[in-house]
Motif scaffolding. Structure first.
Motif, PDB file in Angstrom:
ATOM      1  N   THR A  89       0.830  -1.210   0.000  1.00  0.00           N
ATOM      2  CA  THR A  89       0.000   0.000   0.000  1.00  0.00           C
ATOM      3  C   THR A  89       0.858   1.250   0.000  1.00  0.00           C
ATOM      4  OG1 THR A  89      -1.820  -1.096   1.163  1.00  0.00           O
ATOM      5  CG2 THR A  89      -1.739   1.305   1.285  1.00  0.00           C
ATOM      6  N   TYR A  90       1.823   1.316   0.896  1.00  0.00           N
ATOM      7  CA  TYR A  90       2.654   2.516   1.020  1.00  0.00           C
ATOM      8  C   TYR A  90       3.496   2.738  -0.239  1.00  0.00           C
ATOM      9  CZ  TYR A  90       1.537   1.732   5.970  1.00  0.00           C
ATOM     10  OH  TYR A  90       0.892   1.506   7.170  1.00  0.00           O
ATOM     11  N   THR A  93       1.249   3.690  -3.304  1.00  0.00           N
ATOM     12  CA  THR A  93       0.736   5.049  -3.102  1.00  0.00           C
ATOM     13  C   THR A  93       1.833   6.081  -3.308  1.00  0.00           C
ATOM     14  OG1 THR A  93      -0.922   4.242  -1.531  1.00  0.00           O
ATOM     15  CG2 THR A  93      -0.426   6.597  -1.493  1.00  0.00           C
ATOM     16  N   THR A  94       3.030   5.800  -2.800  1.00  0.00           N
ATOM     17  CA  THR A  94       4.158   6.711  -2.987  1.00  0.00           C
ATOM     18  C   THR A  94       4.465   6.902  -4.463  1.00  0.00           C
ATOM     19  OG1 THR A  94       5.160   6.127  -0.854  1.00  0.00           O
ATOM     20  CG2 THR A  94       6.618   7.026  -2.544  1.00  0.00           C
ATOM     21  N   VAL A  96       2.373   6.552  -6.985  1.00  0.00           N
ATOM     22  CA  VAL A  96       1.289   7.316  -7.605  1.00  0.00           C
ATOM     23  C   VAL A  96       1.417   8.804  -7.278  1.00  0.00           C
ATOM     24  CG1 VAL A  96      -1.203   7.709  -7.590  1.00  0.00           C
ATOM     25  CG2 VAL A  96      -0.314   5.367  -7.679  1.00  0.00           C
ATOM     26  N   VAL A  97       1.647   9.122  -5.998  1.00  0.00           N
ATOM     27  CA  VAL A  97       1.741  10.524  -5.582  1.00  0.00           C
ATOM     28  C   VAL A  97       2.943  11.206  -6.231  1.00  0.00           C
ATOM     29  CG1 VAL A  97       2.144  12.051  -3.608  1.00  0.00           C
ATOM     30  CG2 VAL A  97       0.519  10.162  -3.413  1.00  0.00           C
ATOM     31  N   LEU A 202      -5.332  12.131   0.351  1.00  0.00           N
ATOM     32  CA  LEU A 202      -4.332  11.070   0.453  1.00  0.00           C
ATOM     33  C   LEU A 202      -4.786   9.956   1.394  1.00  0.00           C
ATOM     34  CD1 LEU A 202      -1.095  13.239   0.512  1.00  0.00           C
ATOM     35  CD2 LEU A 202      -1.990  11.874  -1.375  1.00  0.00           C
ATOM     36  N   VAL A 205      -7.054   7.848  -0.607  1.00  0.00           N
ATOM     37  CA  VAL A 205      -6.302   7.029  -1.562  1.00  0.00           C
ATOM     38  C   VAL A 205      -5.676   5.830  -0.865  1.00  0.00           C
ATOM     39  CG1 VAL A 205      -4.278   6.992  -3.071  1.00  0.00           C
ATOM     40  CG2 VAL A 205      -5.874   8.914  -3.175  1.00  0.00           C
ATOM     41  N   ILE A 206      -5.046   6.073   0.290  1.00  0.00           N
ATOM     42  CA  ILE A 206      -4.400   4.984   1.025  1.00  0.00           C
ATOM     43  C   ILE A 206      -5.430   3.973   1.509  1.00  0.00           C
ATOM     44  CG2 ILE A 206      -3.154   4.438   3.166  1.00  0.00           C
ATOM     45  CD1 ILE A 206      -1.567   7.027   2.721  1.00  0.00           C
ATOM     46  N   MET A 209      -6.552   1.998  -1.494  1.00  0.00           N
ATOM     47  CA  MET A 209      -5.493   1.090  -1.931  1.00  0.00           C
ATOM     48  C   MET A 209      -5.405  -0.118  -1.004  1.00  0.00           C
ATOM     49  SD  MET A 209      -3.054   0.777  -4.265  1.00  0.00           S
ATOM     50  CE  MET A 209      -2.802   2.484  -4.801  1.00  0.00           C
TER      51      MET A 209
END
Length: 223
Positions: A89-90, A93-94, A96-97, A202, A205-206, A209
């Motif tokens: 997940t982290y 997400t990182t 994507v951001v 965010l 999103v997290i 995800m």
């Protein structure tokens, strides 16, 4: 198949560690050349980046996952599935951001290190998602794990917003230092209101995800 993914995970773990070490070395040289007086604060800033913290965490999870693939047949233990869900997940997400919001922000001369950025923000996120979808040993993850996954980013944001206004940025001379511009209330007319919107986006999103990854783990695989 297990050996292939074990080797891939080991390679990703090493890649993450090398990328973080490369970034740290370039930052340390930059701080020294700039004549910073408080290198300890610079080091604390470096390890306050969400990307750096989660990359080190995922390197450890990749290593554990590789070891379990080689050491035992069958599904992973539940706790490893939860750790893998969090790390994936982290990392995704990182990626994507970064690619959506941060890629076009120029770095100071001396800090540009394209290979490390690609490893941290493109190569590993893509592999992490493929690993979650395709690697053997994945066990159904409990839904309550989503709450634990979301808890860490909430704590990280709280830490950042409490610490950042008290840290001198030796590069700009500002009496504050934020790791990412969307968390800096001084960077927009909306101040903390704009920051709150970004934090909410965010967090959503997290949560989405993490929920998606847990949901995938609970679907039955074909024979």
């Amino acid at each position: 198949m297990r050996r292939f993914f074990a080797a891939a995970r080991a390679l990703m773990a090493v890649g993450l560690l090398v990328a973080v070490a490369g970034r740290f070395q370039s930052y340390l040289s930059f701080w020294t050349a700039r004549g910073d007086e408080n290198i300890a604060a610079d080091v604390a800033n470096f390890f306050s980046y969400f990307t750096i913290q989660t990359s080190l965490f995922h390197a450890a999870v990749f290593a554990l996952g590789a070891g379990f693939l080689l050491a035992r047949p069958g599904p992973d233990p539940g706790w490893l599935g939860a750790l893998r869900a969090a790390a994936t997940t982290y990392t995704v997400t990182t990626g994507v951001v970064y690619n959506a919001l941060l890629r076009r922000i120029p770095l100071d001369p001396g800090l540009e290190q394209p290979w490390a950025n690609e490893v941290l923000h493109s190569i590993v996120p893509v592999y992490a998602l493929l690993d979650w979808l395709l690697a053997p040993g994945r066990n159904p993850v409990r839904w309550r794990t989503v709450g634990w996954i979301v808890a860490y980013p909430v704590l990280w944001v709280s830490y950042t917003l409490l610490r950042a206004p008290r840290v001198l940025d030796e590069g700009t001379g500002n009496a504050w230092w934020y790791p990412y511009p969307f968390l800096d209330p001084n960077a927009s007319a909306g101040g903390y209101g704009t920051v709150a919107v970004w934090v909410a986006v965010l967090a959503a999103v997290i949560t989405a995800m993490a929920s998606g990854l847990v949901g995938i783990s609970r679907r039955r695989r074909g024979p």
